[in-house]
Design a protein around this motif. Structure first.
Motif, PDB file in Angstrom:
ATOM      1  N   THR A  74       0.847  -1.189   0.000  1.00 35.78           N
ATOM      2  CA  THR A  74       0.000   0.000   0.000  1.00 35.78           C
ATOM      3  C   THR A  74       0.883   1.239   0.000  1.00 35.78           C
ATOM      4  O   THR A  74       1.881   1.302   0.694  1.00 35.78           O
ATOM      5  CB  THR A  74      -0.910   0.015   1.242  1.00 35.78           C
ATOM      6  OG1 THR A  74      -1.729  -1.140   1.222  1.00 35.78           O
ATOM      7  CG2 THR A  74      -1.778   1.254   1.269  1.00 35.78           C
ATOM      8  N   ARG A  75       0.510   2.219  -0.776  1.00 34.87           N
ATOM      9  CA  ARG A  75       1.248   3.481  -0.836  1.00 34.87           C
ATOM     10  C   ARG A  75       0.279   4.605  -0.517  1.00 34.87           C
ATOM     11  O   ARG A  75      -0.720   4.801  -1.208  1.00 34.87           O
ATOM     12  CB  ARG A  75       1.830   3.667  -2.233  1.00 34.87           C
ATOM     13  CG  ARG A  75       2.681   4.911  -2.379  1.00 34.87           C
ATOM     14  CD  ARG A  75       3.240   4.992  -3.785  1.00 34.87           C
ATOM     15  NE  ARG A  75       4.154   6.098  -3.923  1.00 34.87           N
ATOM     16  CZ  ARG A  75       4.457   6.649  -5.077  1.00 34.87           C
ATOM     17  NH1 ARG A  75       3.947   6.174  -6.201  1.00 34.87           N
ATOM     18  NH2 ARG A  75       5.295   7.668  -5.128  1.00 34.87           N
ATOM     19  N   MET A  76       0.578   5.335   0.542  1.00 33.47           N
ATOM     20  CA  MET A  76      -0.270   6.443   0.951  1.00 33.47           C
ATOM     21  C   MET A  76       0.460   7.747   0.660  1.00 33.47           C
ATOM     22  O   MET A  76       1.639   7.882   0.960  1.00 33.47           O
ATOM     23  CB  MET A  76      -0.601   6.361   2.444  1.00 33.47           C
ATOM     24  CG  MET A  76      -1.329   5.096   2.854  1.00 33.47           C
ATOM     25  SD  MET A  76      -2.932   4.882   2.076  1.00 33.47           S
ATOM     26  CE  MET A  76      -3.870   6.186   2.831  1.00 33.47           C
ATOM     27  N   GLN A 109      -7.969  14.631  -9.276  1.00 34.43           N
ATOM     28  CA  GLN A 109      -7.209  13.619 -10.011  1.00 34.43           C
ATOM     29  C   GLN A 109      -5.731  13.974  -9.936  1.00 34.43           C
ATOM     30  O   GLN A 109      -5.353  15.116 -10.140  1.00 34.43           O
ATOM     31  CB  GLN A 109      -7.641  13.579 -11.470  1.00 34.43           C
ATOM     32  CG  GLN A 109      -6.838  12.613 -12.310  1.00 34.43           C
ATOM     33  CD  GLN A 109      -7.241  12.632 -13.781  1.00 34.43           C
ATOM     34  OE1 GLN A 109      -8.362  12.990 -14.117  1.00 34.43           O
ATOM     35  NE2 GLN A 109      -6.330  12.260 -14.648  1.00 34.43           N
ATOM     36  N   SER A 110      -4.891  12.988  -9.613  1.00 32.02           N
ATOM     37  CA  SER A 110      -3.450  13.230  -9.494  1.00 32.02           C
ATOM     38  C   SER A 110      -2.677  12.141 -10.211  1.00 32.02           C
ATOM     39  O   SER A 110      -3.067  10.983 -10.202  1.00 32.02           O
ATOM     40  CB  SER A 110      -3.025  13.259  -8.025  1.00 32.02           C
ATOM     41  OG  SER A 110      -3.691  14.287  -7.339  1.00 32.02           O
ATOM     42  N   GLN A 111      -1.573  12.542 -10.807  1.00 35.53           N
ATOM     43  CA  GLN A 111      -0.662  11.614 -11.481  1.00 35.53           C
ATOM     44  C   GLN A 111       0.509  11.349 -10.542  1.00 35.53           C
ATOM     45  O   GLN A 111       1.096  12.287 -10.020  1.00 35.53           O
ATOM     46  CB  GLN A 111      -0.154  12.221 -12.798  1.00 35.53           C
ATOM     47  CG  GLN A 111       0.821  11.359 -13.551  1.00 35.53           C
ATOM     48  CD  GLN A 111       0.183  10.131 -14.177  1.00 35.53           C
ATOM     49  OE1 GLN A 111      -0.961  10.181 -14.608  1.00 35.53           O
ATOM     50  NE2 GLN A 111       0.900   9.038 -14.203  1.00 35.53           N
ATOM     51  N   TRP A 112       0.865  10.077 -10.339  1.00 39.55           N
ATOM     52  CA  TRP A 112       1.937   9.698  -9.426  1.00 39.55           C
ATOM     53  C   TRP A 112       3.013   8.920 -10.155  1.00 39.55           C
ATOM     54  O   TRP A 112       2.720   8.090 -11.013  1.00 39.55           O
ATOM     55  CB  TRP A 112       1.386   8.839  -8.276  1.00 39.55           C
ATOM     56  CG  TRP A 112       0.328   9.546  -7.503  1.00 39.55           C
ATOM     57  CD1 TRP A 112      -1.021   9.421  -7.643  1.00 39.55           C
ATOM     58  CD2 TRP A 112       0.520  10.532  -6.496  1.00 39.55           C
ATOM     59  NE1 TRP A 112      -1.681  10.250  -6.787  1.00 39.55           N
ATOM     60  CE2 TRP A 112      -0.759  10.949  -6.058  1.00 39.55           C
ATOM     61  CE3 TRP A 112       1.635  11.092  -5.909  1.00 39.55           C
ATOM     62  CZ2 TRP A 112      -0.932  11.899  -5.060  1.00 39.55           C
ATOM     63  CZ3 TRP A 112       1.453  12.034  -4.915  1.00 39.55           C
ATOM     64  CH2 TRP A 112       0.185  12.427  -4.495  1.00 39.55           C
ATOM     65  N   SER A 113       4.260   9.178  -9.788  1.00 41.05           N
ATOM     66  CA  SER A 113       5.375   8.400 -10.330  1.00 41.05           C
ATOM     67  C   SER A 113       5.472   7.096  -9.535  1.00 41.05           C
ATOM     68  O   SER A 113       4.952   6.993  -8.429  1.00 41.05           O
ATOM     69  CB  SER A 113       6.681   9.192 -10.228  1.00 41.05           C
ATOM     70  OG  SER A 113       6.940   9.508  -8.890  1.00 41.05           O
ATOM     71  N   PRO A 114       6.155   6.097 -10.074  1.00 37.35           N
ATOM     72  CA  PRO A 114       6.307   4.833  -9.333  1.00 37.35           C
ATOM     73  C   PRO A 114       7.077   5.051  -8.030  1.00 37.35           C
ATOM     74  O   PRO A 114       7.923   5.941  -7.941  1.00 37.35           O
ATOM     75  CB  PRO A 114       7.107   3.939 -10.280  1.00 37.35           C
ATOM     76  CG  PRO A 114       6.955   4.558 -11.623  1.00 37.35           C
ATOM     77  CD  PRO A 114       6.743   6.020 -11.407  1.00 37.35           C
ATOM     78  N   ARG A 115       6.774   4.237  -7.034  1.00 38.17           N
ATOM     79  CA  ARG A 115       7.487   4.311  -5.762  1.00 38.17           C
ATOM     80  C   ARG A 115       8.935   3.883  -5.977  1.00 38.17           C
ATOM     81  O   ARG A 115       9.208   2.917  -6.662  1.00 38.17           O
ATOM     82  CB  ARG A 115       6.821   3.395  -4.732  1.00 38.17           C
ATOM     83  CG  ARG A 115       7.560   3.394  -3.402  1.00 38.17           C
ATOM     84  CD  ARG A 115       6.835   2.651  -2.312  1.00 38.17           C
ATOM     85  NE  ARG A 115       6.699   1.240  -2.628  1.00 38.17           N
ATOM     86  CZ  ARG A 115       5.871   0.419  -1.994  1.00 38.17           C
ATOM     87  NH1 ARG A 115       5.101   0.860  -1.032  1.00 38.17           N
ATOM     88  NH2 ARG A 115       5.804  -0.840  -2.327  1.00 38.17           N
ATOM     89  N   VAL A 121      -2.569   5.436  -3.302  1.00 38.69           N
ATOM     90  CA  VAL A 121      -2.204   5.625  -4.705  1.00 38.69           C
ATOM     91  C   VAL A 121      -1.495   4.358  -5.200  1.00 38.69           C
ATOM     92  O   VAL A 121      -0.974   3.578  -4.407  1.00 38.69           O
ATOM     93  CB  VAL A 121      -1.308   6.870  -4.902  1.00 38.69           C
ATOM     94  CG1 VAL A 121      -2.009   8.122  -4.397  1.00 38.69           C
ATOM     95  CG2 VAL A 121       0.026   6.726  -4.220  1.00 38.69           C
ATOM     96  N   PRO A 122      -1.452   4.149  -6.525  1.00 33.02           N
ATOM     97  CA  PRO A 122      -0.807   2.947  -7.051  1.00 33.02           C
ATOM     98  C   PRO A 122       0.693   2.906  -6.742  1.00 33.02           C
ATOM     99  O   PRO A 122       1.388   3.905  -6.919  1.00 33.02           O
ATOM    100  CB  PRO A 122      -1.041   3.046  -8.559  1.00 33.02           C
ATOM    101  CG  PRO A 122      -2.096   4.080  -8.757  1.00 33.02           C
ATOM    102  CD  PRO A 122      -2.046   4.974  -7.577  1.00 33.02           C
ATOM    103  N   VAL A 123       1.173   1.755  -6.284  1.00 30.34           N
ATOM    104  CA  VAL A 123       2.595   1.582  -5.990  1.00 30.34           C
ATOM    105  C   VAL A 123       3.422   1.784  -7.252  1.00 30.34           C
ATOM    106  O   VAL A 123       4.496   2.375  -7.228  1.00 30.34           O
ATOM    107  CB  VAL A 123       2.859   0.188  -5.383  1.00 30.34           C
ATOM    108  CG1 VAL A 123       4.347  -0.066  -5.217  1.00 30.34           C
ATOM    109  CG2 VAL A 123       2.146   0.053  -4.048  1.00 30.34           C
ATOM    110  N   GLY A 124       2.915   1.319  -8.379  1.00 29.50           N
ATOM    111  CA  GLY A 124       3.627   1.417  -9.645  1.00 29.50           C
ATOM    112  C   GLY A 124       3.440   2.735 -10.368  1.00 29.50           C
ATOM    113  O   GLY A 124       3.891   2.897 -11.497  1.00 29.50           O
ATOM    114  N   GLY A 125       2.784   3.686  -9.736  1.00 31.88           N
ATOM    115  CA  GLY A 125       2.536   4.978 -10.373  1.00 31.88           C
ATOM    116  C   GLY A 125       1.235   4.953 -11.160  1.00 31.88           C
ATOM    117  O   GLY A 125       0.609   3.919 -11.325  1.00 31.88           O
TER     118      GLY A 125
END
Length: 123
Positions: free
Chosen positions: A9-11, A38-44, A23-27
């Motif tokens: 899990t990624r918070m 809505q947010s765009q996330w980079s991979p952990r 948020v997705p662990v893989g971005g």
């Protein structure tokens, strides 16, 4: 079952309202459950932390350092010492603390500044 203590899990904090969001662990894209942003996330980043002026410690040395800290007060980072009185933030400084928290949160989001991350964690 997914919890905040699960490695899978990624918070993160919503960039719009600062609410905690999974948020997705893989971005990828996620939506805040509070404000709908809505947010765009980079991979952990999966690499261990290093290069912050500290050497890798053996587990025995790490535990000894933790034991040495037991019972000692947690001191605020240098940039927050004027904000803390008697181990807490006085009510009349809450607005200042929130402003520092917001600006530090943005700084951490856009850089890998260790001092800023430490300050954000303390706040």
């Amino acid at each position: 079952m997914s919890t905040t203590f699960n490695f899978n899990t990624r918070m993160m904090l919503c960039p719009n309202c600062a609410a905690p969001s999974e948020v997705p662990v893989g971005g990828g894209v996620s939506y805040c459950g509070y404000c709908g942003q809505q947010s765009q996330w980079s991979p952990r980043v999966e690499q261990p932390l290093s290069g912050h002026g500290q050497q890798q410690l053996s587990e025995t040395d790490r535990l000894q350092r933790l034991r040495a800290q037991d019972g000692k007060p947690l001191l605020p980072p240098p940039g927050l010492q004027g904000l803390i009185e008697g181990g807490s933030i006085p009510e009349w400084k809450i607005n200042e603390a929130q402003q520092i928290w917001q600006s530090t949160r943005q700084q951490v989001a856009t850089s890998q500044d260790y001092a800023a991350a430490e300050q954000l964690l303390f706040l």
